[in-house]
Enzyme design. Structure first.
Site, PDB file in Angstrom:
ATOM      1  N   ARG A 173      -5.806  -5.424 -83.243  1.00 57.82           N
ATOM      2  CA  ARG A 173      -6.376  -6.699 -82.780  1.00 57.82           C
ATOM      3  C   ARG A 173      -6.184  -6.923 -81.279  1.00 57.82           C
ATOM      4  O   ARG A 173      -5.982  -8.059 -80.829  1.00 57.82           O
ATOM      5  CB  ARG A 173      -5.771  -7.893 -83.561  1.00 57.82           C
ATOM      6  CG  ARG A 173      -6.035  -7.866 -85.041  1.00 57.82           C
ATOM      7  CD  ARG A 173      -7.515  -8.023 -85.377  1.00 57.82           C
ATOM      8  NE  ARG A 173      -7.703  -7.807 -86.804  1.00 57.82           N
ATOM      9  CZ  ARG A 173      -7.978  -6.619 -87.353  1.00 57.82           C
ATOM     10  NH1 ARG A 173      -8.170  -5.545 -86.587  1.00 57.82           N
ATOM     11  NH2 ARG A 173      -8.119  -6.494 -88.647  1.00 57.82           N
ATOM     12  N   SER A 224      -8.635 -14.905 -90.960  1.00 59.66           N
ATOM     13  CA  SER A 224      -7.171 -14.852 -90.970  1.00 59.66           C
ATOM     14  C   SER A 224      -6.627 -15.552 -89.734  1.00 59.66           C
ATOM     15  O   SER A 224      -7.045 -15.252 -88.609  1.00 59.66           O
ATOM     16  CB  SER A 224      -6.682 -13.407 -90.967  1.00 59.66           C
ATOM     17  OG  SER A 224      -7.006 -12.828 -92.206  1.00 59.66           O
ATOM     18  N   GLU A 301      -3.860 -14.857 -84.674  1.00 59.12           N
ATOM     19  CA  GLU A 301      -4.972 -13.920 -84.436  1.00 59.12           C
ATOM     20  C   GLU A 301      -6.119 -14.697 -83.797  1.00 59.12           C
ATOM     21  O   GLU A 301      -6.842 -14.174 -82.961  1.00 59.12           O
ATOM     22  CB  GLU A 301      -5.422 -13.304 -85.774  1.00 59.12           C
ATOM     23  CG  GLU A 301      -6.573 -12.337 -85.612  1.00 59.12           C
ATOM     24  CD  GLU A 301      -6.906 -11.588 -86.896  1.00 59.12           C
ATOM     25  OE1 GLU A 301      -6.002 -11.257 -87.682  1.00 59.12           O
ATOM     26  OE2 GLU A 301      -8.116 -11.345 -87.107  1.00 59.12           O
TER      27      GLU A 301
HETATM   28  C1  LIG Z   1     -14.583 -15.683 -92.706  1.00 60.59           C
HETATM   29  C2  LIG Z   1     -14.061 -14.838 -91.579  1.00 60.59           C
HETATM   30  C3  LIG Z   1     -13.591 -13.559 -91.846  1.00 60.59           C
HETATM   31  C4  LIG Z   1     -13.081 -12.748 -90.818  1.00 60.59           C
HETATM   32  N1  LIG Z   1     -12.644 -11.496 -91.120  1.00 60.59           N
HETATM   33  C5  LIG Z   1     -12.180 -10.701 -90.130  1.00 60.59           C
HETATM   34  C6  LIG Z   1     -11.740  -9.365 -90.419  1.00 60.59           C
HETATM   35  O1  LIG Z   1     -11.766  -8.897 -91.552  1.00 60.59           O
HETATM   36  N2  LIG Z   1     -11.269  -8.606 -89.392  1.00 60.59           N
HETATM   37  C7  LIG Z   1     -11.229  -9.082 -88.103  1.00 60.59           C
HETATM   38  O2  LIG Z   1     -10.813  -8.335 -87.217  1.00 60.59           O
HETATM   39  N3  LIG Z   1     -11.643 -10.343 -87.799  1.00 60.59           N
HETATM   40  C8  LIG Z   1     -12.116 -11.148 -88.772  1.00 60.59           C
HETATM   41  N4  LIG Z   1     -12.521 -12.425 -88.478  1.00 60.59           N
HETATM   42  C9  LIG Z   1     -12.386 -12.926 -87.090  1.00 60.59           C
HETATM   43  C10 LIG Z   1     -13.660 -12.786 -86.221  1.00 60.59           C
HETATM   44  O3  LIG Z   1     -14.788 -12.620 -87.013  1.00 60.59           O
HETATM   45  C11 LIG Z   1     -13.563 -11.627 -85.246  1.00 60.59           C
HETATM   46  O4  LIG Z   1     -12.448 -11.790 -84.426  1.00 60.59           O
HETATM   47  C12 LIG Z   1     -14.835 -11.506 -84.381  1.00 60.59           C
HETATM   48  O5  LIG Z   1     -14.887 -10.198 -83.894  1.00 60.59           O
HETATM   49  C13 LIG Z   1     -14.911 -12.478 -83.225  1.00 60.59           C
HETATM   50  O6  LIG Z   1     -16.181 -12.347 -82.598  1.00 60.59           O
HETATM   51  P1  LIG Z   1     -16.942 -13.614 -82.004  1.00 60.59           P
HETATM   52  O7  LIG Z   1     -18.214 -13.165 -81.409  1.00 60.59           O
HETATM   53  O8  LIG Z   1     -17.040 -14.678 -83.037  1.00 60.59           O
HETATM   54  O9  LIG Z   1     -15.952 -14.053 -80.846  1.00 60.59           O
HETATM   55  P2  LIG Z   1     -15.616 -15.536 -80.359  1.00 60.59           P
HETATM   56  O10 LIG Z   1     -14.857 -16.228 -81.450  1.00 60.59           O
HETATM   57  O11 LIG Z   1     -16.819 -16.207 -79.812  1.00 60.59           O
HETATM   58  O12 LIG Z   1     -14.610 -15.211 -79.170  1.00 60.59           O
HETATM   59  C14 LIG Z   1     -13.369 -14.594 -79.450  1.00 60.59           C
HETATM   60  C15 LIG Z   1     -12.778 -14.092 -78.126  1.00 60.59           C
HETATM   61  O13 LIG Z   1     -13.603 -13.027 -77.649  1.00 60.59           O
HETATM   62  C16 LIG Z   1     -13.933 -13.245 -76.287  1.00 60.59           C
HETATM   63  N5  LIG Z   1     -15.255 -12.654 -76.057  1.00 60.59           N
HETATM   64  C17 LIG Z   1     -16.358 -12.774 -76.853  1.00 60.59           C
HETATM   65  N6  LIG Z   1     -17.375 -12.060 -76.333  1.00 60.59           N
HETATM   66  C18 LIG Z   1     -16.910 -11.507 -75.184  1.00 60.59           C
HETATM   67  C19 LIG Z   1     -17.496 -10.661 -74.188  1.00 60.59           C
HETATM   68  N7  LIG Z   1     -18.773 -10.248 -74.264  1.00 60.59           N
HETATM   69  N8  LIG Z   1     -16.720 -10.261 -73.165  1.00 60.59           N
HETATM   70  C20 LIG Z   1     -15.413 -10.658 -73.072  1.00 60.59           C
HETATM   71  N9  LIG Z   1     -14.820 -11.466 -73.970  1.00 60.59           N
HETATM   72  C21 LIG Z   1     -15.565 -11.870 -75.013  1.00 60.59           C
HETATM   73  C22 LIG Z   1     -13.915 -14.750 -76.107  1.00 60.59           C
HETATM   74  O14 LIG Z   1     -13.670 -15.117 -74.764  1.00 60.59           O
HETATM   75  C23 LIG Z   1     -12.765 -15.150 -77.027  1.00 60.59           C
HETATM   76  O15 LIG Z   1     -11.553 -15.081 -76.320  1.00 60.59           O
HETATM   77  C24 LIG Z   1     -13.038 -13.244 -89.491  1.00 60.59           C
HETATM   78  C25 LIG Z   1     -13.518 -14.538 -89.223  1.00 60.59           C
HETATM   79  C26 LIG Z   1     -14.033 -15.337 -90.250  1.00 60.59           C
HETATM   80  C27 LIG Z   1     -14.554 -16.700 -89.938  1.00 60.59           C
END
Ligand SMILES: Cc1cc2nc3c(=O)[nH]c(=O)nc-3n(C[C@H](O)[C@H](O)[C@H](O)COP(=O)(O)OP(=O)(O)OC[C@H]3O[C@@H](n4cnc5c(N)ncnc54)[C@H](O)[C@@H]3O)c2cc1C
Length: 313
Positions: A173, A224, A301
């Protein structure tokens, strides 16, 4: 809340900027007040322009994408929030290049439909490809860093650079993007030959497993809440934080409209109108109980985002 910097100059430079846009609809937790300034970047060029304009005018900024790993302050954020949605994709010779705003699920399906293996374990993870690389998202022992070949970043010095897998220093992560302040514009992923039917069979099994463990899609949450604990003799080398939380009775905890999901002790759900402060208090209580019982300190996380202040990511 008002940011420092030359806000009116920034507004003049970014024509599509909106004032006071509510952020909660752009998150899976459905918490988040107004952004002083908000802009969507549906091309990587617009992302670059917005970030450079914010830097040059001294206005704090925050880049988000799918909003699935964020808990945003309901009091709102000062400064500029940039939501990255650029989603171009090019596939050739077991390699997919795509922009960071592409939905991860779209990428997972694209690879599976081509019979390319490597991302099938990530079926069902919400959010964008950029967000996934930022936090090295993954499941079932695989993470996106395992197949990341290279990326294009915008550095804090405003230069565009192509970087290889080493740059990201991927671990559980974590990627170097969390430390560097670099913005990821696009990424190239390398797959292995696989079989379309087998990949889809596996993905459907994973989706069914997730549907059993996770809240239904219309229950706001951020997945999570805490990271698992790295421990070599556990499955996939991790001791699930959810197991510890379950043992301390976390499933019965609730503060205001923020409660722990009754089937999964490491997921906080928003029962409707949960406040940022309630979620933080609940998370602190969960951490405290695990600390007292097991002497282990859980680490979030998810990422809290409150008053941008002087910090820009
Ligand atoms: C129901 C559910 C299940 C999930 N299951 C998992 C799982 O199994 N495994 C897992 O790892 N995660 C899981 N997650 C967490 C989440 O989906 C991941 O962390 C996902 O990759 C975040 O992506 P996002 O686009 O939503 O990022 P955001 O939430 O929009 O941003 C997260 C971070 O990423 C940064 N960021 C985003 N895009 C960029 C970019 N282009 N450049 C630089 N920084 C950037 C942002 O500044 C922020 O700090 C889950 C979430 C939910 C709601």
């Amino acid at each position: 809340m008002r940011a420092g910097g030359r806000v009116s100059e920034l507004k003049a430079r970014l024509r599509a900027v909106r004032e006071g846009a509510l952020l909660y609809p752009f998150t899976t937790m459905k918490v988040g007040g107004p952004a002083e300034l908000y802009v969507e970047a549906d091309t990587s060029q617009k992302l670059v322009e917005a970030v450079i304009a914010a830097r040059e005018t001294g206005v704090p900024y925050f880049v988000m994408a799918g909003g699935s790993n964020l808990v945003i302050d309901d009091a709102g954020l000062s400064g500029l929030v940039i939501r990255y949605t650029a989603s171009n994709l090019v596939a050739d010779n077991l390699t997919i290049g795509c922009e960071g705003g592409l939905e991860l699920w779209a990428l997972v399906q694209e690879a599976a439909n081509r019979g390319w293996a490597g991302l099938e374990n990530s079926a069902g993870i919400p959010g964008s490809v950029g967000g996934a690389v930022f936090g090295n998202a993954g499941a079932f022992g695989h993470s996106i860093g395992d197949i990341t070949e290279s990326g294009i970043i915008l550095t804090p010095a405003n230069s565009l650079e192509t970087v290889g897998n080493d740059y990201f220093r991927f671990r559980y992560r974590h990627s170097y993007l969390k430390e560097s302040g670099d913005i990821l514009l696009s990424v190239k992923l390398k797959f292995k030959p696989g079989n379309k039917e087998e990949l889809w069979k596996k993905m459907k099994e994973i989706l069914a497993l997730r549907a059993e463990k996770h809240p239904p899609h219309d229950w706001p949450c951020a997945g999570s809440f805490f990271k698992n604990i790295e421990k070599a003799d556990e499955p996939y080398g991790k001791l699930a934080a959810g197991i510890l939380l379950d043992k301390v009775g976390a499933k019965n905890l609730r503060i205001g409209q923020a409660g722990v999901y009754f089937k999964h002790a490491n997921i906080i759900v928003n029962h409707g109108g949960a406040r940022f402060a309630d979620i933080r208090r609940l998370a602190n209580l969960m951490r405290q109980k695990v600390q007292e019982e097991f002497g282990i300190t859980l680490e979030e996380e998810i990422r809290y985002v409150d008053g941008l202040g002087s910090r820009s990511v």
